[in-house]
Scaffold this motif. Structure first.
Motif, PDB file in Angstrom:
ATOM      1  N   THR A  57      25.622  49.267  33.122  1.00 51.44           N
ATOM      2  CA  THR A  57      26.064  49.758  31.818  1.00 51.44           C
ATOM      3  C   THR A  57      27.579  49.702  31.691  1.00 51.44           C
ATOM      4  N   ILE A  58      28.281  50.153  32.711  1.00 55.57           N
ATOM      5  CA  ILE A  58      29.741  50.136  32.663  1.00 55.57           C
ATOM      6  C   ILE A  58      30.264  48.701  32.602  1.00 55.57           C
ATOM      7  N   GLY A  59      29.699  47.819  33.414  1.00 52.90           N
ATOM      8  CA  GLY A  59      30.129  46.422  33.390  1.00 52.90           C
ATOM      9  C   GLY A  59      29.853  45.752  32.059  1.00 52.90           C
ATOM     10  N   SER A  60      28.698  46.031  31.460  1.00 56.29           N
ATOM     11  CA  SER A  60      28.366  45.442  30.160  1.00 56.29           C
ATOM     12  C   SER A  60      29.261  45.988  29.052  1.00 56.29           C
ATOM     13  N   LEU A  61      29.543  47.282  29.088  1.00 63.14           N
ATOM     14  CA  LEU A  61      30.423  47.865  28.076  1.00 63.14           C
ATOM     15  C   LEU A  61      31.839  47.316  28.188  1.00 63.14           C
ATOM     16  N   ALA A  62      32.317  47.091  29.393  1.00 61.84           N
ATOM     17  CA  ALA A  62      33.651  46.507  29.557  1.00 61.84           C
ATOM     18  C   ALA A  62      33.685  45.093  28.994  1.00 61.84           C
ATOM     19  N   ARG A  63      32.632  44.331  29.233  1.00 60.21           N
ATOM     20  CA  ARG A  63      32.576  42.965  28.687  1.00 60.21           C
ATOM     21  C   ARG A  63      32.494  42.985  27.167  1.00 60.21           C
ATOM     22  N   LEU A  64      31.687  43.880  26.605  1.00 60.62           N
ATOM     23  CA  LEU A  64      31.596  43.987  25.148  1.00 60.62           C
ATOM     24  C   LEU A  64      32.922  44.424  24.539  1.00 60.62           C
ATOM     25  N   GLU A  83      47.218  45.908  25.205  1.00 57.97           N
ATOM     26  CA  GLU A  83      47.419  45.234  26.486  1.00 57.97           C
ATOM     27  C   GLU A  83      46.950  46.079  27.673  1.00 57.97           C
ATOM     28  N   SER A  84      47.252  47.382  27.661  1.00 59.25           N
ATOM     29  CA  SER A  84      46.831  48.221  28.784  1.00 59.25           C
ATOM     30  C   SER A  84      45.317  48.392  28.815  1.00 59.25           C
ATOM     31  N   LEU A  85      44.682  48.556  27.647  1.00 59.88           N
ATOM     32  CA  LEU A  85      43.217  48.670  27.611  1.00 59.88           C
ATOM     33  C   LEU A  85      42.544  47.376  28.045  1.00 59.88           C
ATOM     34  N   LEU A  86      43.112  46.252  27.659  1.00 60.32           N
ATOM     35  CA  LEU A  86      42.565  44.966  28.085  1.00 60.32           C
ATOM     36  C   LEU A  86      42.681  44.793  29.599  1.00 60.32           C
ATOM     37  N   SER A  87      43.792  45.226  30.176  1.00 61.03           N
ATOM     38  CA  SER A  87      43.962  45.133  31.628  1.00 61.03           C
ATOM     39  C   SER A  87      42.934  46.001  32.357  1.00 61.03           C
ATOM     40  N   ILE A  88      42.745  47.222  31.866  1.00 65.07           N
ATOM     41  CA  ILE A  88      41.789  48.131  32.500  1.00 65.07           C
ATOM     42  C   ILE A  88      40.370  47.589  32.392  1.00 65.07           C
ATOM     43  N   SER A  89      39.984  47.120  31.223  1.00 64.51           N
ATOM     44  CA  SER A  89      38.611  46.628  31.066  1.00 64.51           C
ATOM     45  C   SER A  89      38.398  45.325  31.820  1.00 64.51           C
ATOM     46  N   THR A  90      39.425  44.496  31.948  1.00 68.91           N
ATOM     47  CA  THR A  90      39.294  43.270  32.739  1.00 68.91           C
ATOM     48  C   THR A  90      39.088  43.603  34.213  1.00 68.91           C
ATOM     49  N   MET A  91      39.857  44.560  34.726  1.00 70.01           N
ATOM     50  CA  MET A  91      39.679  44.968  36.126  1.00 70.01           C
ATOM     51  C   MET A  91      38.306  45.604  36.338  1.00 70.01           C
ATOM     52  N   THR A  92      37.876  46.433  35.396  1.00 67.20           N
ATOM     53  CA  THR A  92      36.561  47.065  35.505  1.00 67.20           C
ATOM     54  C   THR A  92      35.456  46.017  35.507  1.00 67.20           C
ATOM     55  N   ARG A  93      35.580  45.062  34.624  1.00 65.82           N
ATOM     56  CA  ARG A  93      34.574  43.993  34.546  1.00 65.82           C
ATOM     57  C   ARG A  93      34.527  43.204  35.846  1.00 65.82           C
ATOM     58  N   SER A  94      35.680  42.858  36.399  1.00 64.66           N
ATOM     59  CA  SER A  94      35.693  42.085  37.640  1.00 64.66           C
ATOM     60  C   SER A  94      35.162  42.895  38.817  1.00 64.66           C
ATOM     61  N   ILE A  95      35.427  44.202  38.840  1.00 68.51           N
ATOM     62  CA  ILE A  95      34.909  45.056  39.914  1.00 68.51           C
ATOM     63  C   ILE A  95      33.384  45.115  39.861  1.00 68.51           C
ATOM     64  N   PHE A  96      32.818  45.350  38.681  1.00 72.06           N
ATOM     65  CA  PHE A  96      31.377  45.480  38.594  1.00 72.06           C
ATOM     66  C   PHE A  96      30.659  44.151  38.653  1.00 72.06           C
ATOM     67  N   PHE A  97      31.354  43.054  38.333  1.00 75.35           N
ATOM     68  CA  PHE A  97      30.740  41.737  38.515  1.00 75.35           C
ATOM     69  C   PHE A  97      30.549  41.454  39.995  1.00 75.35           C
ATOM     70  N   SER A  98      31.533  41.805  40.800  1.00 80.80           N
ATOM     71  CA  SER A  98      31.382  41.587  42.238  1.00 80.80           C
ATOM     72  C   SER A  98      30.290  42.469  42.825  1.00 80.80           C
ATOM     73  N   TYR A  99      30.068  43.647  42.239  1.00 77.47           N
ATOM     74  CA  TYR A  99      28.978  44.510  42.703  1.00 77.47           C
ATOM     75  C   TYR A  99      27.626  43.819  42.521  1.00 77.47           C
ATOM     76  N   PHE A 100      27.410  43.193  41.361  1.00 85.07           N
ATOM     77  CA  PHE A 100      26.136  42.534  41.120  1.00 85.07           C
ATOM     78  C   PHE A 100      26.037  41.195  41.855  1.00 85.07           C
ATOM     79  N   ALA A 101      27.147  40.537  42.100  1.00 87.70           N
ATOM     80  CA  ALA A 101      27.108  39.252  42.791  1.00 87.70           C
ATOM     81  C   ALA A 101      26.761  39.417  44.270  1.00 87.70           C
ATOM     82  N   THR A 102      27.171  40.529  44.879  1.00 86.31           N
ATOM     83  CA  THR A 102      26.893  40.725  46.294  1.00 86.31           C
ATOM     84  C   THR A 102      25.584  41.456  46.533  1.00 86.31           C
ATOM     85  N   GLY A 103      25.031  42.082  45.509  1.00 83.37           N
ATOM     86  CA  GLY A 103      23.807  42.868  45.675  1.00 83.37           C
ATOM     87  C   GLY A 103      22.625  42.000  45.803  1.00 83.37           C
TER      88      GLY A 103
END
Length: 83
Positions: free
Chosen positions: A40-47, A63-83
């Motif tokens: 849910t968090i990863g999908s909301l960051a992407r949306l 710019e700051s919100l975009l940076s935070i959501s980009t980092m969040t998206r990349s963090i949760f993408f790696s969670y699903f890629a390694t799971g």
């Protein structure tokens, strides 16, 4: 540090038989809940990223919100890629 492997005999664990199934079921439920939260968090960051790119004209304001959501998206993408 050495790691010890404990072998359990069926006669030793027979009295605790339902406990193993209960713990396993709880672990599965917790894993499913955490995966749902991460998804849910990863999908909301992407949306949010797609929404900002589509609607906003001046990206410097977000710019700051975009940076935070980009980092969040990349963090949760790696969670699903390694799971």
């Amino acid at each position: 540090m050495p790691r010890y492997l404990v072998y359990l005999n069926h006669t030793q664990t027979d009295e605790f038989f339902p406990l193993f199934e209960i713990v396993y079921g709880i672990e599965l439920r917790i894993a499913f809940i955490l995966a749902s939260i991460h998804g849910t968090i990863g999908s909301l960051a992407r949306l949010f990223l797609l929404y900002i790119e589509a609607v906003v004209d001046n990206l410097q304001e977000y710019e700051s919100l975009l940076s935070i959501s980009t980092m969040t998206r990349s963090i949760f993408f790696s969670y699903f890629a390694t799971g």
